[in-house]
Design an enzyme around this catalytic site. Structure first.
Site, PDB file in Angstrom:
ATOM      1  CE  LYS A  67      -1.627   1.716   4.046  1.00 24.40           C
ATOM      2  NZ  LYS A  67      -1.515   3.142   4.379  1.00 24.40           N
ATOM      3  CG  ASN A  68       2.144   2.855   3.554  1.00 26.15           C
ATOM      4  OD1 ASN A  68       0.994   3.206   3.248  1.00 26.15           O
ATOM      5  ND2 ASN A  68       2.507   2.635   4.804  1.00 26.15           N
ATOM      6  NE  ARG A 106       0.600  12.538   6.922  1.00 29.51           N
ATOM      7  CZ  ARG A 106       1.076  13.720   7.284  1.00 29.51           C
ATOM      8  NH1 ARG A 106       0.261  14.617   7.742  1.00 29.51           N
ATOM      9  NH2 ARG A 106       2.353  13.979   7.203  1.00 29.51           N
ATOM     10  CB  CYS A 138      -4.272  11.757  11.643  1.00 35.37           C
ATOM     11  SG  CYS A 138      -3.858  10.073  11.326  1.00 35.37           S
ATOM     12  NE  ARG A 194       0.195  10.580   9.780  1.00 36.92           N
ATOM     13  CZ  ARG A 194      -0.218   9.623   8.956  1.00 36.92           C
ATOM     14  NH1 ARG A 194      -1.460   9.213   9.004  1.00 36.92           N
ATOM     15  NH2 ARG A 194       0.605   9.102   8.073  1.00 36.92           N
ATOM     16  N   PRO A 195       1.573  16.991  10.821  1.00 36.36           N
ATOM     17  CG  PRO A 195       3.311  18.189  11.820  1.00 36.36           C
ATOM     18  CD  PRO A 195       2.422  16.995  12.022  1.00 36.36           C
ATOM     19  CG  ASP A 220       6.319  20.913   9.636  1.00 41.71           C
ATOM     20  OD1 ASP A 220       5.792  19.781   9.567  1.00 41.71           O
ATOM     21  OD2 ASP A 220       7.247  21.167  10.421  1.00 41.71           O
ATOM     22  CG  LEU A 221       9.330  18.230   8.071  1.00 43.92           C
ATOM     23  CD1 LEU A 221       9.809  16.864   8.534  1.00 43.92           C
ATOM     24  CD2 LEU A 221      10.375  19.290   8.414  1.00 43.92           C
ATOM     25  CG  ASP A 240       2.844   1.937   9.564  1.00 36.09           C
ATOM     26  OD1 ASP A 240       2.499   2.843  10.354  1.00 36.09           O
ATOM     27  OD2 ASP A 240       3.158   2.165   8.375  1.00 36.09           O
ATOM     28  NE  ARG A 299      -7.272   4.916   5.305  1.00 41.30           N
ATOM     29  CZ  ARG A 299      -6.966   6.168   5.605  1.00 41.30           C
ATOM     30  NH1 ARG A 299      -7.587   6.774   6.577  1.00 41.30           N
ATOM     31  NH2 ARG A 299      -6.035   6.799   4.952  1.00 41.30           N
TER      32      ARG A 299
HETATM   33  C1  EPZ Z   1       4.086   7.095   6.122  1.00 44.37           C
HETATM   34  O1  EPZ Z   1       3.351   8.222   6.575  1.00 44.37           O
HETATM   35  C2  EPZ Z   1       3.104   5.957   6.068  1.00 44.37           C
HETATM   36  N1  EPZ Z   1       1.997   6.283   5.189  1.00 44.37           N
HETATM   37  C3  EPZ Z   1       2.571   5.666   7.468  1.00 44.37           C
HETATM   38  O2  EPZ Z   1       1.775   4.505   7.378  1.00 44.37           O
HETATM   39  C4  EPZ Z   1       3.748   5.384   8.407  1.00 44.37           C
HETATM   40  O3  EPZ Z   1       3.251   5.242   9.712  1.00 44.37           O
HETATM   41  C5  EPZ Z   1       4.757   6.522   8.358  1.00 44.37           C
HETATM   42  O4  EPZ Z   1       5.167   6.767   6.979  1.00 44.37           O
HETATM   43  C6  EPZ Z   1       6.002   6.263   9.189  1.00 44.37           C
HETATM   44  O5  EPZ Z   1       6.590   5.077   8.765  1.00 44.37           O
HETATM   45  C7  EPZ Z   1       2.137   6.189   3.883  1.00 44.37           C
HETATM   46  O6  EPZ Z   1       3.183   5.845   3.377  1.00 44.37           O
HETATM   47  C8  EPZ Z   1       0.938   6.479   3.050  1.00 44.37           C
HETATM   48  P1  EPZ Z   1       6.131  10.644   8.038  1.00 44.37           P
HETATM   49  P2  EPZ Z   1       3.946   9.687   6.474  1.00 44.37           P
HETATM   50  O7  EPZ Z   1       6.052  11.845   7.163  1.00 44.37           O
HETATM   51  O8  EPZ Z   1       4.706   9.798   5.207  1.00 44.37           O
HETATM   52  C9  EPZ Z   1       6.091  13.943  11.512  1.00 44.37           C
HETATM   53  C10 EPZ Z   1      -0.059   3.104   7.868  1.00 44.37           C
HETATM   54  O9  EPZ Z   1      -0.565   2.645   8.902  1.00 44.37           O
HETATM   55  N2  EPZ Z   1       6.097  14.904  10.403  1.00 44.37           N
HETATM   56  O10 EPZ Z   1       7.407   9.877   8.064  1.00 44.37           O
HETATM   57  O11 EPZ Z   1       2.864  10.621   6.728  1.00 44.37           O
HETATM   58  C11 EPZ Z   1       4.709  13.297  11.631  1.00 44.37           C
HETATM   59  O12 EPZ Z   1       3.848  14.096  12.373  1.00 44.37           O
HETATM   60  C12 EPZ Z   1       0.397   4.551   7.788  1.00 44.37           C
HETATM   61  O13 EPZ Z   1       0.098   2.444   6.821  1.00 44.37           O
HETATM   62  C13 EPZ Z   1       6.214  16.255  10.661  1.00 44.37           C
HETATM   63  O14 EPZ Z   1       6.345  16.689  11.812  1.00 44.37           O
HETATM   64  O15 EPZ Z   1       4.949   9.637   7.696  1.00 44.37           O
HETATM   65  C14 EPZ Z   1       4.998  11.975  12.245  1.00 44.37           C
HETATM   66  O16 EPZ Z   1       5.042  12.106  13.638  1.00 44.37           O
HETATM   67  C15 EPZ Z   1       0.000   5.375   8.934  1.00 44.37           C
HETATM   68  N3  EPZ Z   1       6.166  17.142   9.604  1.00 44.37           N
HETATM   69  C16 EPZ Z   1       6.405  11.636  11.740  1.00 44.37           C
HETATM   70  O17 EPZ Z   1       6.950  12.862  11.244  1.00 44.37           O
HETATM   71  C17 EPZ Z   1       6.019  16.716   8.315  1.00 44.37           C
HETATM   72  O18 EPZ Z   1       5.981  17.549   7.400  1.00 44.37           O
HETATM   73  C18 EPZ Z   1       6.438  10.593  10.633  1.00 44.37           C
HETATM   74  O19 EPZ Z   1       5.747  11.076   9.502  1.00 44.37           O
HETATM   75  C19 EPZ Z   1       5.919  15.337   8.069  1.00 44.37           C
HETATM   76  C20 EPZ Z   1       5.967  14.452   9.121  1.00 44.37           C
END
Ligand code: EPZ
Length: 445
Positions: A44-45, A113, A137, A142-143, A145-146, A326, A418
């Protein structure tokens, strides 16, 4: 427009709540051993990001091994709302994004998201994107900003107003980007934008997940020039000409495989899972061995066997190659059956312990203090009516239902669907007593 592989049809997440229609539930009679083989679906991801990357080209793209799950159907809605033509035929998805416009459909975006991943490709290709702010969420803030800071570094002007993000860029310019934390989604979004920017982009402190390597390989198959994925430094040389079409087979889903492995470990029996890429699952397999499950690897097949008697663990979720967040909820459910006290620390999300309340309803002895859960086992779980709050929480309830005495009824299947392709059907085929109950009045698409 879309046709899945069999009788299973994912329930879709509704925007703005559940509505009034009676929803399907999952009924599980626990404490049965599992025996047999389960096919692991595509990741999926990874597939969601490859779908977004298809927007980088006017040429047709073919993605194979696509799981028939709610999030894929939702991403199809996002792409179609942008003007792309999509057709899902079994597990093959055809996408042709000949003529696009920059505004993503609000409802589909708010439901998922991962829709934010269209920002990079649209800015790169059209020089403009307008997208609703991704919704709240269940697993914590889950901002994005990055994502936005990185796109700004590439030269985009981004305005956040009235619940929308509006980005514009005459032409993106390659840049040095240092991510504050290794965000999976930001790394991927920036790789896609940079693929068609002028000059070289370097992303430092990049996420190293296997799904990032998929995005690199996909872009390179389109004619892009990306290297370094899988390490913390990714270099992308923007291509001047248009990117081409691609025919790509997505990797197996390491989290689905891990979830099924946990089901096998908690039930006991003898289950083989394939295909898997074992390097992607090393830490999960190692933790199952530490818990006392039998684990064997033979090429692309993972075998999990034993008597269901488990030892406690210490787990700390971390970015790849650490223990995946996950898998945390499913493992917490498994550890309720372990002979002793386990400590589970969640470092990625601020509130990914929502499954714990439902597990307690089934008799689990778990206390949560901030980001740490203490799981005291072994508990005699007893079946109850429980409700899933998000995708992996739903999977955790399935694990608990399989381990519990009596009947467990799980509501909120739209969350499970999902990300899991017919999880109930796969488990039933290896001996679990698990059925989806679809109330006759519920019109399931
Ligand atoms: C991906 O989400 C996955 N989703 C998530 O899987 C997974 O939990 C996550 O990576 C971590 O492995 C998809 O690939 C569709 P991140 P993503 O950006 O990309 C913070 C599942 O169950 N952050 O690495 O959104 C954020 O708040 C899902 O399959 C910022 O602060 O993850 C979080 O605490 C759920 N600012 C952490 O980083 C930003 O701009 C990780 O987020 C982006 C992220």
């Amino acid at each position: 427009m879309t046709a899945g592989p069999g009788a299973f049809s994912p329930v879709r997440v509704q925007c703005g709540g559940h509505g009034t229609a009676a929803m399907p539930t999952l009924s599980i009679e626990g404490r049965r051993q599992l025996r047999g083989h389960i096919r692991v679906s595509g990741a999926k991801n990874a597939v969601l990001k490859l779908m977004a990357a298809s927007l980088l080209t006017r040429e047709p793209c073919v993605i194979r091994n696509v799981p028939y799950i709610g999030d894929v159907l939702n991403m199809i809605e996002v792409l179609e709302g942008l003007g792309a033509r999509c057709q899902l035929d079994g597990d093959v998805l055809y996408i042709e994004a000949r003529d696009l416009h920059p505004e993503a459909p609000r409802d589909a975006v708010r439901r998922m998201r991962a829709s934010i991943q269209v920002m990079g490709p649209l800015l790169g290709r059209l020089g403009e994107v307008k997208i609703a702010q991704p919704g709240g969420c269940a697993i914590g803030a889950r901002p994005v900003d990055l994502h936005l800071a990185g796109l700004r570094a590439l030269g985009a002007v981004i305005d956040e107003r009235h619940g929308y993000i509006h980005g514009r860029a005459a032409k993106l310019q390659g840049a040095e980007i240092h991510l504050d934390l290794p965000s999976v989604g930001a790394t991927e979004n920036l790789m896609m934008a940079a693929a068609v920017a002028d000059g070289e982009t370097v992303i430092r402190n990049a996420a190293r997940e296997p799904e990032i390597i998929e995005v690199q390989n996909f872009i390179n198959c389109m004619g892009g020039r990306v290297r370094g994925a899988g390490t913390d430094t990714i270099r992308i040389r923007g291509v001047a000409g248009p990117l081409g079409g691609v025919d790509y087979t997505v990797i197996p889903d390491r989290i689905e495989a891990g979830t099924l492995a946990v089901c096998a470990a908690v039930c006991g029996g003898d289950v083989t899972l394939s295909p898997v890429i074992i390097e992607h699952m090393e830490i999960v397999a190692a933790k199952l061995v530490e818990a006392g499950a039998g684990v064997e690897v033979n090429g692309e097949t993972l075998r999990v066997f034993g008597d269901g008697v488990l030892k406690p663990l210490h787990i700390r979720s971390q970015p790849y190659p650490g223990f995946p967040t996950d898998m945390q909820p499913q493992v917490v459910a498994m550890l309720t059956r372990a002979l002793g006290t386990s400590i589970v620390t969640e470092t990625i999300y601020s509130s990914r312990f929502k499954h714990v309340d439902e597990l307690r309803r089934m008799g689990a002895d778990i206390t949560v203090d901030g980001r740490v859960a203490v799981v005291r086992g072994p508990c005699r779980l007893s079946g109850a009516r429980v409700e899933a709050s998000d995708l992996r929480a739903a999977a955790a309830l399935v694990v608990a239902g399989l381990a519990a005495e009596g009947e467990t009824v799980i509501e909120g299947l739209e969350h499970l669907d999902r990300g899991y392709e017919d999880l109930a059907g796969k488990l039933a085929a290896v001996g679990a007593k698990i059925v989806r109950r679809v109330p006759t009045e519920a019109a399931v698409p």
